[in-house]
Enzyme design. Structure first.
Site, PDB file in Angstrom:
ATOM      1  N   ASP A  50       0.806  -1.223   0.000  1.00  0.00           N
ATOM      2  CA  ASP A  50       0.000   0.000   0.000  1.00  0.00           C
ATOM      3  C   ASP A  50       0.843   1.277   0.000  1.00  0.00           C
ATOM      4  O   ASP A  50       0.301   2.378  -0.116  1.00  0.00           O
ATOM      5  CB  ASP A  50      -0.965   0.013   1.188  1.00  0.00           C
ATOM      6  CG  ASP A  50      -0.276  -0.276   2.519  1.00  0.00           C
ATOM      7  OD1 ASP A  50       0.898   0.111   2.677  1.00  0.00           O
ATOM      8  OD2 ASP A  50      -0.908  -0.905   3.387  1.00  0.00           O
ATOM      9  N   HIS A  78       7.693  -6.722  -1.264  1.00  0.00           N
ATOM     10  CA  HIS A  78       6.756  -7.192  -2.286  1.00  0.00           C
ATOM     11  C   HIS A  78       6.340  -6.081  -3.234  1.00  0.00           C
ATOM     12  O   HIS A  78       5.284  -6.161  -3.865  1.00  0.00           O
ATOM     13  CB  HIS A  78       5.521  -7.803  -1.615  1.00  0.00           C
ATOM     14  CG  HIS A  78       5.832  -9.012  -0.792  1.00  0.00           C
ATOM     15  ND1 HIS A  78       4.998  -9.488   0.199  1.00  0.00           N
ATOM     16  CD2 HIS A  78       6.909  -9.844  -0.811  1.00  0.00           C
ATOM     17  CE1 HIS A  78       5.544 -10.551   0.757  1.00  0.00           C
ATOM     18  NE2 HIS A  78       6.706 -10.786   0.162  1.00  0.00           N
ATOM     19  N   CYS A  88       4.112  -1.564 -17.863  1.00  0.00           N
ATOM     20  CA  CYS A  88       3.473  -2.340 -18.921  1.00  0.00           C
ATOM     21  C   CYS A  88       4.171  -3.696 -19.021  1.00  0.00           C
ATOM     22  O   CYS A  88       5.403  -3.752 -19.118  1.00  0.00           O
ATOM     23  CB  CYS A  88       3.570  -1.599 -20.250  1.00  0.00           C
ATOM     24  SG  CYS A  88       2.951  -2.545 -21.666  1.00  0.00           S
ATOM     25  N   CYS A 130       5.881  -3.708 -22.887  1.00  0.00           N
ATOM     26  CA  CYS A 130       7.022  -2.870 -23.280  1.00  0.00           C
ATOM     27  C   CYS A 130       7.826  -2.345 -22.100  1.00  0.00           C
ATOM     28  O   CYS A 130       8.871  -1.733 -22.288  1.00  0.00           O
ATOM     29  CB  CYS A 130       6.540  -1.700 -24.133  1.00  0.00           C
ATOM     30  SG  CYS A 130       5.609  -0.441 -23.225  1.00  0.00           S
ATOM     31  N   CYS A 148       2.228   2.026 -25.654  1.00  0.00           N
ATOM     32  CA  CYS A 148       1.932   1.034 -26.691  1.00  0.00           C
ATOM     33  C   CYS A 148       0.965   1.611 -27.722  1.00  0.00           C
ATOM     34  O   CYS A 148       0.998   1.228 -28.895  1.00  0.00           O
ATOM     35  CB  CYS A 148       1.308  -0.223 -26.068  1.00  0.00           C
ATOM     36  SG  CYS A 148       2.480  -1.318 -25.251  1.00  0.00           S
ATOM     37  N   GLY A 166       2.425  -7.248  12.925  1.00  0.00           N
ATOM     38  CA  GLY A 166       1.280  -7.404  12.022  1.00  0.00           C
ATOM     39  C   GLY A 166       1.464  -8.372  10.888  1.00  0.00           C
ATOM     40  O   GLY A 166       0.911  -8.165   9.816  1.00  0.00           O
ATOM     41  N   SER A 180       1.912 -12.825   9.986  1.00  0.00           N
ATOM     42  CA  SER A 180       1.957 -14.193  10.480  1.00  0.00           C
ATOM     43  C   SER A 180       3.193 -14.931   9.984  1.00  0.00           C
ATOM     44  O   SER A 180       3.389 -16.100  10.306  1.00  0.00           O
ATOM     45  CB  SER A 180       0.696 -14.958  10.047  1.00  0.00           C
ATOM     46  OG  SER A 180       0.566 -14.934   8.635  1.00  0.00           O
ATOM     47  N   THR A 212      -2.671 -12.168  17.125  1.00  0.00           N
ATOM     48  CA  THR A 212      -2.554 -13.561  17.538  1.00  0.00           C
ATOM     49  C   THR A 212      -1.100 -14.007  17.419  1.00  0.00           C
ATOM     50  O   THR A 212      -0.357 -13.528  16.564  1.00  0.00           O
ATOM     51  CB  THR A 212      -3.432 -14.479  16.657  1.00  0.00           C
ATOM     52  OG1 THR A 212      -3.092 -14.287  15.276  1.00  0.00           O
ATOM     53  CG2 THR A 212      -4.905 -14.156  16.858  1.00  0.00           C
ATOM     54  N   CYS A 247      -2.318  -3.633  16.919  1.00  0.00           N
ATOM     55  CA  CYS A 247      -0.956  -3.085  16.777  1.00  0.00           C
ATOM     56  C   CYS A 247      -0.877  -1.630  17.211  1.00  0.00           C
ATOM     57  O   CYS A 247       0.086  -1.231  17.885  1.00  0.00           O
ATOM     58  CB  CYS A 247      -0.494  -3.219  15.326  1.00  0.00           C
ATOM     59  SG  CYS A 247      -0.382  -4.899  14.708  1.00  0.00           S
TER      60      CYS A 247
END
Length: 550
Positions: free
Chosen positions: A285, A302, A310, A313, A337, A429, A431, A456, A471
């Site tokens: 995010d 990530h 794209c 290209c 494109c 935050g 697992s 948890t 958290c």
């Protein structure tokens, strides 16, 4: 994707030399425990440990349990069966409600003994000596005996127990010096190279769903797509085959505001105080950047929605430029494109001269070998009226899908910069279910203190201190106790947080905001919600009883 794979092992022993020569050494089980080091554990009898090494190997029974401990790979079907079962049975808690289970005190001593003497001697002093049954010993390691073995011979529990012991030994050993909330606060104040590893749980207070929570997580909401595994939404091969699946849910995880949570502000505060070594974020995010975490302090493991590229290209644009299409449920198309020969232009014209048949219909261009690829032309053509870029390359947010490598910066910074500098790890935050980020924790030196903050606990990692709860509430209370001023509009003035030690644990604490009373989306406090749920449950039970009587 998986947990650390190291397992405990030793040389093969048995009642005869023939047994030693015919069984091959395990190739799967590795040395994961330094037994000499583990003798430093408190409350262990050193004489007993020394004596344990002198046990006559020729008198040790060679049975199914010892075979599994020394060479799990020789019975892969059984191992596979119990490997699947152990994930469901592992509750990582003490079964204080079960009179047939080990007490918390017994469980702690059994865990210490296992690490001190190793799995073979441990079994000799417990199972083989008749001190305890395998069924009961499972509960010492947070494994509830499965219903499908109820009434079976105790030896039938041996394969599952061998896996439980391997699972325990594959974990990092907890540092006994750190247990209380005050210990966590002192670590925050003392340490100056703090590594923070974050997951989706730090954004849920902003209405952004996490992935794995039952009922509310994103994966729980994807059953209607008919996928064999909801994670396929983020599979790069599936995206290349059909991006509509990803874009059908992308709007649900799209960052649609510039707000960040108090937990993001907490990480920024560590940076402000010169204590933040690196924030490794699994989130896409980009809210860490919004909170002010500098690029040199942030590794977005990530990727993020900050940019998009794209897939045909490689043209890169700011992520916000494709947000309108995502929100409208359309597949974003590449504008560059569109300017290439044969592509649809923004005004709807075409750079290639149109050829027509004698009847006035347009001739289809002859396709030469190599012209067709998975992201061009008609394969993902949007329905008519979906925009003037329908035949262009597909734009993909620069998030790391399953099947794509993590950014080079992830491995480089971790191995070349952070591992030798870190003096405290805080995991918040997440697992820790997705590799290779999940491997960061066991990769760090084992003497580095580790704190876990989430709703948890996790069962596959031994953290030194577990701080359980919202958290935002946990970090606010830590800062209050540290004398730090954590400013954020979502932290109520005069907030009162209650901390409670989890029964059977010395280092696991639950944080609860008691004032002002937390409210859900319907404006109810937790107590009001509980009363409503209890009343609803009572009505349903009465209805069922009435139906049974009729």
């Amino acid at each position: 994707m998986g947990d650390p794979s190291g397992r405990a092992s030793g040389n093969k022993t048995g009642s005869t030399n023939t047994a030693q020569n015919t069984r091959k050494p395990s190739t799967r089980v590795r040395n994961v425990v330094d037994y000499d080091e583990k003798r430093a554990f408190q409350n262990l009898n050193d004489d007993d440990v020394d004596d344990a090494e002198d046990v006559d190997a020729s008198r040790r029974p060679l049975n199914e349990l010892e075979e599994h401990i020394n060479d799990l790979s020789d019975s892969w079907e059984t191992e596979s069966l119990f490997q699947d079962a152990i994930e469901d049975l592992a509750e990582d808690r003490f079964f204080t409600d079960d009179p047939e289970a080990c007490t918390p005190e017994e469980a702690i001593e059994f865990r210490k003994l296992l690490r001190a003497v190793g799995p073979k001697v441990f079994c000799e002093r417990t199972i083989f000596a008749g001190l305890i049954t395998a069924k009961k010993l499972l509960t010492a390691f947070g494994i509830r005996p499965p219903a499908f073995l109820e009434g079976a011979d105790d030896s039938d529990y041996h394969p599952l127990l061998s896996l439980a012991l391997s699972r325990e030994l594959s974990k990092r050993a907890k540092l006994p010096a750190y247990n209380s909330v005050d210990d966590a606060v002192e670590l925050l104040k003392r340490c100056n190279n703090i590594m923070v590893l974050t997951g989706a749980g730090i954004s849920t207070s902003l209405g952004i769903p996490d992935f794995r929570s039952k009922g509310t997580g994103l994966y729980s909401k994807l059953e209607h797509l008919g996928l064999s595994d909801p994670q396929e939404v983020f599979d790069i091969r599936l995206f290349r085959e059909d991006p509509t699946i990803f874009y059908s849910v992308a709007k649900d995880i799209l960052p649609n505001h510039n707000r960040f949570s108090p937990t993001h502000a907490f990480i920024a505060l560590l940076q402000e105080k010169g204590k933040l070594l690196t924030n490794y974020s699994q989130n896409i995010d980009n809210l860490e950047a919004k909170a002010g975490i500098r690029p040199d302090k942030l590794v977005q493991c990530h990727g993020s929605f900050a940019t998009a590229s794209c897939v045909k290209c490689g043209y890169k644009v700011p992520g916000e430029t494709i947000f309108p299409d995502i929100k409208a449920g359309r597949i974003p198309r590449c504008r560059r494109c569109a300017t290439q020969p044969g592509r649809t232009l923004p005004n709807g014209s075409n750079s290639r001269k149109r050829k027509v048949n004698r009847d006035g219909t347009e001739k289809k261009p002859r396709r030469r070998p190599g012209d067709y690829d998975s992201n061009s032309d008609s394969e993902f053509d949007a329905p008519s009226g979906s925009g003037s870029y329908a035949n262009c390359g597909v734009m993909k947010p620069d998030i790391t899908f399953f099947g794509e490598p993590l950014p080079d910066e992830f491995g480089r910074r971790l191995t070349e910069h952070d591992r030798d500098r870190v003096d405290l790890l805080i995991v918040i935050g997440t697992s820790l279910k997705v590799a290779p980020v999940s491997e960061v924790v066991p990769f760090l030196p084992p003497h580095i203190p580790q704190i876990y903050i989430s709703r948890t606990p996790v069962s596959h990692v031994n953290f030194d201190i577990d701080l359980l709860g919202d958290c935002d509430v946990v970090v606010a209370e830590l800062c209050r106790r540290a004398g730090w001023d954590l400013k954020h509009e979502m932290i109520p003035e005069g907030q009162v947080v209650e901390t409670k030690l989890v029964e059977g644990w010395q280092s696991r604490h639950v944080f609860t905001q008691v004032w002002p009373a937390p409210q859900n989306e319907a404006g109810q406090s937790n107590e009001e919600k509980k009363e409503e749920d209890d009343e609803k449950k009572s009505k349903e039970e009465n209805k069922k009883k009435k139906e049974m009587m009729e």
